[in-house]
Design a protein around this motif. Structure first.
Motif, short mmCIF file in Angstrom:
data_model
loop_
_atom_site.label_atom_id
_atom_site.label_comp_id
_atom_site.label_asym_id
_atom_site.label_seq_id
_atom_site.Cartn_x
_atom_site.Cartn_y
_atom_site.Cartn_z
N TYR A 126 -11.72 4.26 -10.83
CA TYR A 126 -10.20 3.86 -10.25
C TYR A 126 -9.19 3.74 -11.48
N SER A 170 -5.87 2.93 -8.31
CA SER A 170 -5.32 4.32 -7.82
C SER A 170 -6.70 5.31 -7.40
N ARG A 171 -7.52 5.40 -6.25
CA ARG A 171 -8.26 5.64 -6.36
C ARG A 171 -8.94 7.83 -6.77
N LYS A 172 -7.35 8.03 -6.87
CA LYS A 172 -7.47 9.10 -7.58
C LYS A 172 -6.68 10.07 -7.99
N ASP A 228 -0.88 4.07 0.27
CA ASP A 228 -1.34 5.47 0.84
C ASP A 228 -2.78 5.03 0.84
N ASP A 229 -3.55 5.97 1.30
CA ASP A 229 -4.79 5.65 1.55
C ASP A 229 -5.67 5.38 0.38
N ASP A 230 -5.15 5.50 -0.23
CA ASP A 230 -5.81 5.04 -2.08
C ASP A 230 -5.67 4.65 -3.65
N THR A 231 -3.85 4.21 -2.89
CA THR A 231 -2.95 3.94 -3.77
C THR A 231 -2.33 1.96 -2.91
N GLU A 232 -2.11 1.39 -3.80
CA GLU A 232 -1.84 0.36 -4.06
C GLU A 232 -1.18 -1.30 -5.28
N ARG A 279 1.16 -1.89 -0.03
CA ARG A 279 -0.23 -0.12 -0.13
C ARG A 279 1.34 0.84 0.14
#
Length: 212
Positions: free
Chosen positions: A87, A103-105, A10-14, A8
């Motif tokens: 995504y 990633s979401r962002k 960050d909270d949005d990306t892995e 992971r």
């Protein structure tokens, strides 16, 4: 086979790595495909290319944790994207492994390559003279693969065609480690983008990954 490695960012990306040990039929049974995708798969139904395509899609399903149909398309620049899900994605594969980054962002880029001696013969095609100058002779092959994976990850993250690895993407000097960061700059026309690219060695593979 389960996911071999997952990280992971960050909270949005892995991103994750999948070792392809299944037969094509086993992978195929884990997917939902539309008629166009089924025809495409039948057209490449042999060898590593077939397994790579199936493997990246199975891994994508695992990472998104869904049993629903995933509408994964390719844009005019060859970049994969999800038509209905929120995504950004990037796909890669090399020999026995498939890799997926989501990633979401932000746009993302990932590249996985099996480490082989042949990279030294083609280094001049993707490296600038200044970049060749900071390569450590003791770990030349591994460091060259970091450079290749970093530039490929940047190229995928940027998502546009006609980018020269040697002319348009430059890397700052770095010391090789098992994992680390490389500063990259994409300059092409009016485009001027800085990237911080992560890399790591996994067994005899190198992985480069970046978030835009």
């Amino acid at each position: 086979m389960a996911i071999a490695y997952r990280q992971r960012i960050d909270d949005d990306t892995e991103f994750a790595l999948w070792k392809i040990e299944e037969q094509a039929d086993e992978l195929y049974q884990q997917l939902q495909l539309n008629d166009e995708e089924k025809a495409f798969v039948e057209g490449i139904s042999s060898g590593k290319r077939h397994l790579h395509w199936l493997g990246t899609r199975v891994l994508l399903r695992k990472m998104l944790n869904t049993e629903e149909y995933i509408d994964c398309r390719i844009d005019e620049h060859g970049k994969p994207y999800l038509y209905t899900l929120p995504y950004h994605i990037s796909l890669s594969h090399s020999f026995d492994y498939a890799a997926v980054m989501i990633s979401r962002k932000s746009p993302v880029g990932i590249d996985v390559e099996q480490i082989k001696q042949k990279v030294e013969r083609i280094a001049h095609k993707f490296m600038r003279p200044a970049e060749l100058g900071f390569i450590d002779d003791k770990h030349k092959i591994e460091q060259l693969y970091v450079c290749w994976c970093a530039k490929e990850a940047v190229y995928k993250c940027y998502g546009q065609k006609e980018v020269s690895f040697a002319d348009d993407i430059s890397l700052q000097p770095f010391k090789l480690a098992d994992k680390g960061l490389v500063e990259a700059l994409l300059q092409k026309g009016n485009v001027n983008i800085n990237y911080t690219v992560g890399y790591l060695q996994y067994e005899d593979y190198m992985i480069g990954y970046v978030k835009g």
